[in-house]
Design a protein around this motif. Structure first.
Motif, PDB file in Angstrom:
ATOM      1  N   ARG A  75      17.438  -0.352  15.185  1.00 26.74           N
ATOM      2  CA  ARG A  75      16.729   0.718  15.894  1.00 26.74           C
ATOM      3  C   ARG A  75      15.485   1.190  15.157  1.00 26.74           C
ATOM      4  NH1 ARG A  75      21.755   4.279  17.333  1.00 26.74           N
ATOM      5  NH2 ARG A  75      22.889   2.799  18.641  1.00 26.74           N
ATOM      6  N   LEU A  76      15.147   0.512  14.059  1.00 26.79           N
ATOM      7  CA  LEU A  76      13.971   0.957  13.304  1.00 26.79           C
ATOM      8  C   LEU A  76      12.697   0.734  14.108  1.00 26.79           C
ATOM      9  CD1 LEU A  76      14.546  -0.318   9.645  1.00 26.79           C
ATOM     10  CD2 LEU A  76      14.771   1.999  10.525  1.00 26.79           C
ATOM     11  N   LYS A  77      11.750   1.656  13.918  1.00 26.75           N
ATOM     12  CA  LYS A  77      10.434   1.500  14.536  1.00 26.75           C
ATOM     13  C   LYS A  77       9.602   0.543  13.685  1.00 26.75           C
ATOM     14  CE  LYS A  77      10.610   4.954  17.708  1.00 26.75           C
ATOM     15  NZ  LYS A  77      11.737   5.730  17.262  1.00 26.75           N
ATOM     16  N   GLN A  78       8.575  -0.020  14.339  1.00 28.01           N
ATOM     17  CA  GLN A  78       7.703  -0.977  13.658  1.00 28.01           C
ATOM     18  C   GLN A  78       7.178  -0.442  12.317  1.00 28.01           C
ATOM     19  OE1 GLN A  78       7.408  -3.946  15.193  1.00 28.01           O
ATOM     20  NE2 GLN A  78       6.289  -4.791  13.457  1.00 28.01           N
ATOM     21  N   TYR A  79       6.765   0.823  12.319  1.00 25.56           N
ATOM     22  CA  TYR A  79       6.150   1.355  11.096  1.00 25.56           C
ATOM     23  C   TYR A  79       7.175   1.627   9.996  1.00 25.56           C
ATOM     24  CZ  TYR A  79       7.656   6.017  12.589  1.00 25.56           C
ATOM     25  OH  TYR A  79       8.408   7.093  12.960  1.00 25.56           O
ATOM     26  N   GLU A  80       8.475   1.620  10.372  1.00 29.65           N
ATOM     27  CA  GLU A  80       9.503   1.877   9.361  1.00 29.65           C
ATOM     28  C   GLU A  80       9.917   0.605   8.626  1.00 29.65           C
ATOM     29  OE1 GLU A  80      12.181   5.519  10.968  1.00 29.65           O
ATOM     30  OE2 GLU A  80      12.107   3.784  12.296  1.00 29.65           O
ATOM     31  N   LEU A  81       9.555  -0.554   9.203  1.00 28.66           N
ATOM     32  CA  LEU A  81       9.989  -1.827   8.622  1.00 28.66           C
ATOM     33  C   LEU A  81       9.566  -2.018   7.168  1.00 28.66           C
ATOM     34  CD1 LEU A  81       9.578  -4.333  11.570  1.00 28.66           C
ATOM     35  CD2 LEU A  81      11.569  -3.041  10.848  1.00 28.66           C
ATOM     36  N   PRO A  82       8.302  -1.712   6.811  1.00 25.80           N
ATOM     37  CA  PRO A  82       7.940  -1.911   5.408  1.00 25.80           C
ATOM     38  C   PRO A  82       8.893  -1.195   4.449  1.00 25.80           C
ATOM     39  CG  PRO A  82       5.986  -1.493   6.687  1.00 25.80           C
ATOM     40  CD  PRO A  82       7.155  -1.314   7.612  1.00 25.80           C
TER      41      PRO A  82
ATOM     42  N   SER B 216       2.533  -2.512   4.519  1.00 25.23           N
ATOM     43  CA  SER B 216       2.341  -1.792   5.780  1.00 25.23           C
ATOM     44  C   SER B 216       1.187  -2.430   6.542  1.00 25.23           C
ATOM     45  CB  SER B 216       2.062  -0.322   5.496  1.00 25.23           C
ATOM     46  OG  SER B 216       0.941  -0.227   4.667  1.00 25.23           O
ATOM     47  N   GLU B 217       1.038  -2.040   7.806  1.00 23.89           N
ATOM     48  CA  GLU B 217       0.018  -2.659   8.659  1.00 23.89           C
ATOM     49  C   GLU B 217      -1.384  -2.517   8.064  1.00 23.89           C
ATOM     50  OE1 GLU B 217       0.575  -4.524  11.861  1.00 23.89           O
ATOM     51  OE2 GLU B 217       2.122  -4.623  10.339  1.00 23.89           O
ATOM     52  N   SER B 218      -1.672  -1.330   7.517  1.00 20.02           N
ATOM     53  CA  SER B 218      -3.023  -1.135   6.989  1.00 20.02           C
ATOM     54  C   SER B 218      -3.266  -2.074   5.814  1.00 20.02           C
ATOM     55  CB  SER B 218      -3.225   0.320   6.574  1.00 20.02           C
ATOM     56  OG  SER B 218      -2.278   0.687   5.608  1.00 20.02           O
ATOM     57  N   PHE B 219      -2.229  -2.287   5.030  1.00 24.12           N
ATOM     58  CA  PHE B 219      -2.361  -3.165   3.870  1.00 24.12           C
ATOM     59  C   PHE B 219      -2.604  -4.608   4.291  1.00 24.12           C
ATOM     60  CE2 PHE B 219      -2.026  -4.023  -0.493  1.00 24.12           C
ATOM     61  CZ  PHE B 219      -1.843  -2.829  -1.146  1.00 24.12           C
ATOM     62  N   VAL B 220      -2.038  -4.981   5.437  1.00 20.10           N
ATOM     63  CA  VAL B 220      -2.201  -6.354   5.907  1.00 20.10           C
ATOM     64  C   VAL B 220      -3.560  -6.532   6.577  1.00 20.10           C
ATOM     65  CG1 VAL B 220      -1.322  -8.096   7.507  1.00 20.10           C
ATOM     66  CG2 VAL B 220       0.271  -6.695   6.197  1.00 20.10           C
ATOM     67  N   LYS B 221      -3.919  -5.551   7.415  1.00 19.40           N
ATOM     68  CA  LYS B 221      -5.062  -5.783   8.310  1.00 19.40           C
ATOM     69  C   LYS B 221      -6.417  -5.387   7.746  1.00 19.40           C
ATOM     70  CE  LYS B 221      -2.619  -5.748  12.661  1.00 19.40           C
ATOM     71  NZ  LYS B 221      -2.255  -4.944  13.820  1.00 19.40           N
TER      72      LYS B 221
END
Lengths: 234, 302
Positions: A75-82, B216-221
Motif C-alpha cells: 500500500r506504499l505510495k510511489q514517493y514512500e518507496l525510496p 528519490s525521484e528528484s535524485f534520479v531525474k
C-alpha cells in the motif's frame, strides 16, 4: 498483541502474482523473524526472484499482503518507496552497479540518497569496503572489476547504510566456488551482527555448507521449511 | 542544501563522464542553434539594409511658380497629420539654389547660369515616411484637385516601381525568413528530443538501479535535466563561436573584393546585436535542452 521482538520482520500472506496470465506465486505464506538467516531455494521459475521483487516493491502482488516490520508495503505510495528501499540492503545476481561511477562512488551513492553528510560518508565507505575486502579498488570502474569484486561492491553498497534486512538474489550465480564461498562468509558475518538475511540461491554446495534455515519453493509455493536444512532436489 | 549540491554535482559529473554521448548531443544542438543564429544575423542584416534603403527613398514634390506659399504650407500640414510620415521638409528657392551650388558634379558653366536673380529651380517639399505603404497616401493627396494644378512634378511616379519592388522583396524576405527559422527550430527540437530519448533508453538501466538503491525521484531525474541544460550551454558556446569566427573569417576573405562593402554593413550589425542574438540563442538552447530532457524523462522513466 505480539511484543516487538516476536513480530516477524518479513511476512507474506496469501500473495498471488501473475505475469501475463501465468501464475508465479500462489497463496504464498511465509515469515522471517528478526535476526534470522533464511536460504530460499528452488528450481528456476519457482518464483524466488519474483518474491524478492515483491519484498522491495519492484512489483506489486495481485492479491495478499507483504509486510515489512509490520507495515504492508503493497500500500506504499510511489514517493514512500525510496524510504523502504533505504532500509533494505539488496544484492543482485547481475550486480546492478552504476557504470559511470567508481567503486567508491557506487557505495557512497547509497548514502548520498539518504542525505548523509560528506564527513559521515567518508567515514563509512572505507570501513565497508574493508569489510568486503576491496580496499585499494576504490577508483576502479565496474567494467574493470572481476565478477567476485563486482558482487562484493554490490554487497558493500547494500550494507553501507546498515539496513535491518539484507536480501541477496542469486549473489553467487555468476561466480566460481571460491568467490561464492567468500560471499557466503560475508553474509554470515552480516547475520552475526544482527541483520536479517534472506538469500535466494540454487547453489547446492553453498546451501549444504551453511546449515541454515532452508525454505524450498516450487511452482510458487513453499514445499518445505527446515531449521537446519540441506538443498532438496525434489 | 546538501541534496541540492549533490544533484547538481551528479548532473555535471554525468555530463563529462558520458563522453561521446554528450559530445554528439551537444554537436547536434550546436547545429540547430547555428542555423537559428545564422538566420538571426541574416534577418537582422536584411532588415537593417531594407530600412536604410527605405530612408533613402523619399518623395520630392516640385511646385509651379504659380503656387502660393500658403498652399504649400497647407499641403505640408496635411501630410504631417499622418504619424507614419517621418518628416516633410520645405525647400525654398534659396535652399534649392544653395543645394544646387553645393553639388560638386555641376559644371561651372551651368553653375554660372543659375543665379539668385534668375532662379529656375522650383520650390519643393521633401517627404520621408516610415513605411513604404504611406507613399500611396501621399500620392493620393497630391493628386487632389486643390493641389494638382500647382504641382509641376513629383518623384513619386519615377520611384513607384522601385518602391513596389522593395515592398515586395521586404515582404518576401520576412516571410521566408520566419518560415525557415520556425522550420529549423522544429527540426532542432525533434532531433534533440530524439537524441536525449536515445540517451535515456540507453541509460534506463541506470535509472532503474538508482531507484532500487533508494534514490528519490528528484535524485534520479534532476541530474538529467542539468545534463540537458549543459548540452544547451555548450552548444551555445560552440555555435556562437562558429558564427563569430565565421563573421571574422568572411570579413578577412571579403576584404579587397566586391563583397567588402557588403561585409562592412553586416559586421557592425552583428556586433551591435551580439547580446540580443546571444540572449535569443540562450533561451532557445536552454529550452531545447531542458525541454527535450524533460519530455523524454516523462515518457521513458516511469
Amino acid at each position: 498483541m505480539l511484543d516487538k521482538e516476536k513480530q516477524p520482520i518479513i511476512e507474506t500472506e496469501g500473495v498471488e502474482k501473475k505475469y501475463s496470465g501465468t501464475t508465479i506465486l500462489e497463496d504464498f505464506d511465509f515469515k522471517i523473524m528478526p535476526g534470522e538467516f533464511v536460504i530460499l531455494v528452488g528450481p528456476s521459475g519457482a518464483g524466488k526472484s519474483t518474491l524478492v521483487r515483491l519484498l522491495i516493491r519492484e512489483e506489486k502482488p495481485e492479491k495478499g499482503s507483504v509486510r515489512i516490520a509490520g507495515r504492508d508495503i503493497t500500500r506504499l505510495k510511489q514517493y514512500e518507496l525510496p524510504f523502504l528501499r533505504r532500509n533494505i540492503g539488496i544484492v543482485f545476481q547481475d550486480y546492478k552497479l552504476l557504470p559511470n561511477k567508481t567503486v567508491w562512488e557506487n557505495v557512497a551513492f547509497a548514502l548520498e540518497v539518504c542525505d548523509l553528510p560528506d564527513s559521515e560518508i567518508s567515514r563509512r565507505v572505507p570501513k565497508v569496503l574493508q569489510a568486503v575486502n576491496l580496499t585499494g579498488r576504490e577508483n576502479a570502474y565496474p567494467n574493470q572489476l572481476s565478477g567476485g569484486e563486482a558482487q562484493r561492491v554490490c554487497i558493500a553498497r547494500a550494507l553501507v547504510h546498515a539496513p535491518k534486512i539484507f536480501i541477496a538474489d542469486e549473489p553467487t550465480g555468476n561466480l566460481d566456488p571460491a568467490a561464492s564461498r567468500e560471499i557466503a562468509d560475508i553474509l554470515e558475518k552480516i547475520n552475526c551482527q544482527g541483520t536479517t538475511v534472506l538469500l535466494a540461491t540454487h547453489d547446492k554446495e553453498l546451501v549444504d555448507q551453511m546449515r541454515k534455515r532452508v525454505v524450498t519453493m516450487k511452482k510458487g509455493q513453499v514445499v518445505s521449511d527446515q531449521k537446519q536444512g540441506r538443498y532438496n532436489s525434489c | 542544501m546538501i541534496r541540492f549540491k549533490r544533484i547538481l554535482k551528479a548532473g555535471f559529473v554525468n555530463f563529462f563522464r558520458n563522453g561521446w554521448l554528450s559530445v554528439t548531443t551537444t554537436l547536434i544542438m550546436s547545429l540547430a542553434l547555428l542555423t537559428v543564429g545564422i538566420f538571426l544575423v541574416l534577418a537582422l542584416s536584411t532588415n537593417k539594409i531594407v530600412h536604410e534603403l527605405k530612408d533613402k527613398v523619399d518623395i520630392v514634390v516640385n511646385f509651379k511658380d504659380s503656387a502660393s506659399e500658403a498652399l504649400i504650407y497647407q499641403l505640408k500640414s496635411d501630410l504631417m497629420i499622418r504619424p507614419e510620415i517621418k518628416s516633410v521638409q520645405y525647400i525654398s528657392k534659396e535652399d534649392a539654389l544653395k543645394e544646387f551650388k553645393a553639388r560638386a558634379s555641376v559644371k561651372q558653366e551651368v553653375r554660372d547660369i543659375v543665379t539668385a536673380e534668375d532662379n529656375p529651380l522650383p520650390r519643393s517639399l521633401r517627404i520621408q515616411s516610415v513605411d513604404l505603404k504611406e507613399y500611396d497616401y501621399v500620392s493620393n493627396i497630391i493628386k487632389k484637385p486643390t493641389y494638382s494644378p500647382y504641382i509641376d512634378s513629383s518623384s513619386y511616379d519615377d520611384n513607384k516601381t522601385l518602391i513596389e519592388n522593395i515592398n515586395q522583396s521586404v515582404r518576401f524576405v520576412e516571410r521566408v525568413g520566419i518560415g525557415l527559422s520556425v522550420l529549423f527550430i522544429l527540426i532542432a527540437i525533434m532531433v534533440v528530443f530524439n537524441t536525449v530519448r536515445l540517451a535515456l533508453v540507453f541509460r534506463s538501466r541506470e535509472i532503474e538501479i538508482m531507484r532500487l538503491v533508494g534514490a528519490s525521484e528528484s535524485f534520479v531525474k534532476i541530474p538529467f535535466l542539468i545534463e540537458g541544460f549543459l548540452y544547451g550551454l555548450f552548444a551555445l558556446i560552440v555555435s556562437q563561436g562558429v558564427i563569430f569566427g565565421g563573421v571574422l573569417l568572411s570579413e578577412e576573405i571579403a576584404s579587397g573584393t566586391v563583397f567588402e562593402k557588403f561585409m562592412q554593413r553586416i559586421t557592425p550589425i552583428f556586433y551591435e546585436n551580439f547580446l540580443l542574438i546571444t540572449l535569443i540563442m540562450v533561451i532557445i538552447g536552454t529550452f531545447i535542452g531542458i525541454g527535450a530532457s524533460y519530455l523524454s524523462l516523462r515518457r521513458h522513466a516511469k
